[in-house]
Design a protein around this motif. Structure first.
Motif, PDB file in Angstrom:
ATOM      1  N   UNK A  69     113.676  49.322  -3.936  1.00  0.00           N
ATOM      2  CA  UNK A  69     113.155  48.539  -3.123  1.00  0.00           C
ATOM      3  C   UNK A  69     114.328  47.379  -2.746  1.00  0.00           C
ATOM      4  N   UNK A  70     115.025  46.989  -3.753  1.00  0.00           N
ATOM      5  CA  UNK A  70     116.254  46.124  -3.679  1.00  0.00           C
ATOM      6  C   UNK A  70     117.037  46.677  -2.668  1.00  0.00           C
ATOM      7  N   UNK A  71     117.441  47.985  -3.141  1.00  0.00           N
ATOM      8  CA  UNK A  71     118.529  48.801  -2.237  1.00  0.00           C
ATOM      9  C   UNK A  71     118.298  48.898  -0.678  1.00  0.00           C
ATOM     10  N   UNK A  72     116.972  48.931  -0.645  1.00  0.00           N
ATOM     11  CA  UNK A  72     116.516  49.306   0.790  1.00  0.00           C
ATOM     12  C   UNK A  72     116.657  47.645   1.445  1.00  0.00           C
ATOM     13  N   UNK A  73     116.297  46.603   0.660  1.00  0.00           N
ATOM     14  CA  UNK A  73     116.461  45.321   1.173  1.00  0.00           C
ATOM     15  C   UNK A  73     117.889  45.074   1.448  1.00  0.00           C
ATOM     16  N   UNK A  74     118.820  45.395   0.428  1.00  0.00           N
ATOM     17  CA  UNK A  74     120.390  45.316   0.654  1.00  0.00           C
ATOM     18  C   UNK A  74     120.879  45.955   1.517  1.00  0.00           C
ATOM     19  N   UNK A  75     120.364  47.119   1.975  1.00  0.00           N
ATOM     20  CA  UNK A  75     120.677  47.760   3.062  1.00  0.00           C
ATOM     21  C   UNK A  75     120.291  47.229   4.223  1.00  0.00           C
ATOM     22  N   UNK A  76     119.167  46.891   4.546  1.00  0.00           N
ATOM     23  CA  UNK A  76     118.711  46.052   5.731  1.00  0.00           C
ATOM     24  C   UNK A  76     119.635  44.835   5.783  1.00  0.00           C
ATOM     25  N   UNK A  77     119.749  44.219   4.792  1.00  0.00           N
ATOM     26  CA  UNK A  77     120.537  42.693   4.713  1.00  0.00           C
ATOM     27  C   UNK A  77     122.017  43.142   5.244  1.00  0.00           C
ATOM     28  N   UNK A  78     122.549  44.268   4.853  1.00  0.00           N
ATOM     29  CA  UNK A  78     123.980  44.613   4.914  1.00  0.00           C
ATOM     30  C   UNK A  78     123.893  44.796   6.494  1.00  0.00           C
ATOM     31  N   UNK A  79     122.731  45.679   7.074  1.00  0.00           N
ATOM     32  CA  UNK A  79     122.902  46.208   8.487  1.00  0.00           C
ATOM     33  C   UNK A  79     122.732  44.837   9.219  1.00  0.00           C
ATOM     34  N   UNK A  80     121.683  43.823   8.765  1.00  0.00           N
ATOM     35  CA  UNK A  80     121.618  42.725   9.656  1.00  0.00           C
ATOM     36  C   UNK A  80     123.055  41.710   9.585  1.00  0.00           C
ATOM     37  N   UNK A  81     123.348  41.643   8.344  1.00  0.00           N
ATOM     38  CA  UNK A  81     124.944  41.158   8.262  1.00  0.00           C
ATOM     39  C   UNK A  81     125.835  41.643   9.479  1.00  0.00           C
ATOM     40  N   UNK A  82     125.966  43.128   9.352  1.00  0.00           N
ATOM     41  CA  UNK A  82     126.917  43.844   9.982  1.00  0.00           C
ATOM     42  C   UNK A  82     126.596  43.447  11.505  1.00  0.00           C
ATOM     43  N   UNK A  83     125.244  43.372  12.082  1.00  0.00           N
ATOM     44  CA  UNK A  83     124.789  43.258  13.401  1.00  0.00           C
ATOM     45  C   UNK A  83     125.077  41.891  13.847  1.00  0.00           C
ATOM     46  N   UNK A  84     125.148  40.989  12.997  1.00  0.00           N
ATOM     47  CA  UNK A  84     125.663  39.495  13.154  1.00  0.00           C
ATOM     48  C   UNK A  84     126.929  39.337  13.294  1.00  0.00           C
ATOM     49  N   UNK A  85     127.695  39.916  12.322  1.00  0.00           N
ATOM     50  CA  UNK A  85     129.202  39.947  12.438  1.00  0.00           C
ATOM     51  C   UNK A  85     129.554  40.483  13.778  1.00  0.00           C
ATOM     52  N   UNK A  86     129.053  41.680  13.963  1.00  0.00           N
ATOM     53  CA  UNK A  86     129.591  42.322  15.407  1.00  0.00           C
ATOM     54  C   UNK A  86     129.095  41.483  16.632  1.00  0.00           C
ATOM     55  N   UNK A  87     128.099  40.929  16.480  1.00  0.00           N
ATOM     56  CA  UNK A  87     127.551  40.054  17.648  1.00  0.00           C
ATOM     57  C   UNK A  87     128.414  38.769  17.633  1.00  0.00           C
ATOM     58  N   UNK A  88     128.827  38.189  16.367  1.00  0.00           N
ATOM     59  CA  UNK A  88     129.843  37.119  16.248  1.00  0.00           C
ATOM     60  C   UNK A  88     131.073  37.477  16.707  1.00  0.00           C
ATOM     61  N   UNK A  89     131.528  38.794  16.599  1.00  0.00           N
ATOM     62  CA  UNK A  89     132.730  39.241  16.800  1.00  0.00           C
ATOM     63  C   UNK A  89     132.871  39.585  18.386  1.00  0.00           C
ATOM     64  N   UNK A  90     131.644  39.947  18.867  1.00  0.00           N
ATOM     65  CA  UNK A  90     131.814  40.011  20.470  1.00  0.00           C
ATOM     66  C   UNK A  90     131.648  38.623  21.027  1.00  0.00           C
ATOM     67  N   UNK A  91     130.851  37.840  20.233  1.00  0.00           N
ATOM     68  CA  UNK A  91     130.669  36.426  20.982  1.00  0.00           C
ATOM     69  C   UNK A  91     131.944  35.617  20.779  1.00  0.00           C
ATOM     70  N   UNK A  92     132.760  35.930  19.874  1.00  0.00           N
ATOM     71  CA  UNK A  92     134.002  35.058  19.587  1.00  0.00           C
ATOM     72  C   UNK A  92     134.957  35.670  20.838  1.00  0.00           C
ATOM     73  N   UNK A  93     134.914  37.157  21.063  1.00  0.00           N
ATOM     74  CA  UNK A  93     135.871  37.650  22.012  1.00  0.00           C
ATOM     75  C   UNK A  93     135.421  37.326  23.431  1.00  0.00           C
ATOM     76  N   UNK A  94     134.147  36.990  23.561  1.00  0.00           N
ATOM     77  CA  UNK A  94     133.740  36.668  24.845  1.00  0.00           C
ATOM     78  C   UNK A  94     134.247  34.988  25.205  1.00  0.00           C
TER      79      UNK A  94
END
Length: 315
Positions: free
Chosen positions: A152-177
């Motif tokens: 359960x923790x691994x699944x949560x961690x994976x989801x959190x990692x995905x969320x962080x990755x999505x946020x990071x990509x969004x921030x990167x895209x936003x920063x580029x924009x």
């Protein structure tokens, strides 16, 4: 008469003696037969007792062999869970020692005292075995619960990692924009020339006579940009001759800078504080020698990217 009776009495006495002897012999034979019967019964009882003891010995040996197998099973189960099993190894060694002793009774007497002693030890081992089985069952339950929690923790961690990755990509895209949106832009670029008598000449078509040109004058405004930070900016001007070569001279303020990671020459540079007021910027450049005829290009850069471009022609 008396002489005739005497022999008869002697004959009677012999028969009585013989009868008594026969009775004695019969009695002796009866006694011997009885004793032999008793001996046979004793031997049969002894054989039966030995058989019972042998049966009990083999049963005891099988009981200890089962105990050994069960302790070894417990040891393997604990090893599979990655747990130490020193106490079980000690128990297995004790059971092996008892087995050796029990097997040695096959060649000797297995007394009732021995039977009781080993039976009591077996009961003690069985009690320890049941306790350890209960512990192993509980450990398995705990491990299963821990495994479930870990998954359960691994699944949560994976989801959190995905969320962080999505946020990071969004921030990167936003920063580029934001970076793109914050780029400066040169507006109203005008090209003029100054002759040897310091007289300026301006032409809407940006066409000038080469022999009269002493200096090139470039003016423009930095367009309004609410996203661009108000900070110090370096503005580079590149003056490209008709063959595409940039005019460059250290003594007149030229140098090098990076465009898309590649080194390039600039003709002149200014440093100013951008204030988002459509501030005007001016470059005046003197080549010092005669200019080539043909179309020239003026490129303006800030932060390594092109912010404006214009051309003029010298005839």
């Amino acid at each position: 008469m008396e002489q005739q009776q005497a022999p008869e009495r002697r004959n009677n006495n012999r028969w009585l003696l013989l009868a008594a002897l026969v009775l004695v012999l019969v009695g002796i034979n009866g006694i011997l037969f009885y004793m032999n019967q008793q001996k046979t019964k004793q031997n049969e009882q002894l054989a039966a007792d030995i058989k019972v003891k042998d049966t009990k010995l083999e049963e005891q040996i099988k009981q200890y062999e089962t105990l050994k197998a069960d302790f070894e099973r417990q040891s393997q189960e604990l090893q599979s869970m990655g747990l130490a099993n020193d106490s079980l190894e000690a128990k297995i060694a004790s059971v092996n020692a008892d087995l050796l002793k029990l097997r040695s009774f096959r060649a000797s007497s297995f007394s009732v005292a021995d039977q009781k002693r080993f039976q009591q030890r077996a009961q003690n081992f069985e009690r320890q075995l049941r306790q350890k089985d209960d512990e192993i069952v509980q450990l398995k339950k705990d491990n299963e619960m821990l495994f479930t929690e870990t998954q359960t923790l691994k699944e949560r961690q994976n989801k959190l990692t995905d969320t962080i990755g999505t946020i990071a990509r969004t921030n990167q895209e936003l920063s580029e924009k934001v970076a793109i949106a914050s780029r400066l832009r040169a507006d109203n670029i005008r090209i003029g020339v100054i002759n040897r008598r310091n007289k300026e000449d301006d032409d809407d078509n940006n066409e000038f006579k080469a022999r009269k040109v002493e200096k090139i004058k470039v003016t423009f405004n930095l367009a309004q940009n609410d996203v661009a930070p108000k900070e110090t900016k370096q503005i580079m001007m590149r003056l490209l001759e008709p063959d595409g070569a940039a005019l460059y001279n250290l003594s007149t303020g030229g140098g090098t800078f990076l465009i898309d990671g590649n080194e390039a020459f600039y003709t002149a540079k200014q440093e100013l504080v951008y204030d988002n007021t459509r501030q005007g910027v001016q470059f005046v450049y003197a080549k010092g020698t005669e200019y080539k005829t043909g179309q020239h290009t003026v490129e303006l850069y800030a932060d390594g990217y092109l912010i404006g471009k214009a051309t003029f022609t010298l005839k």
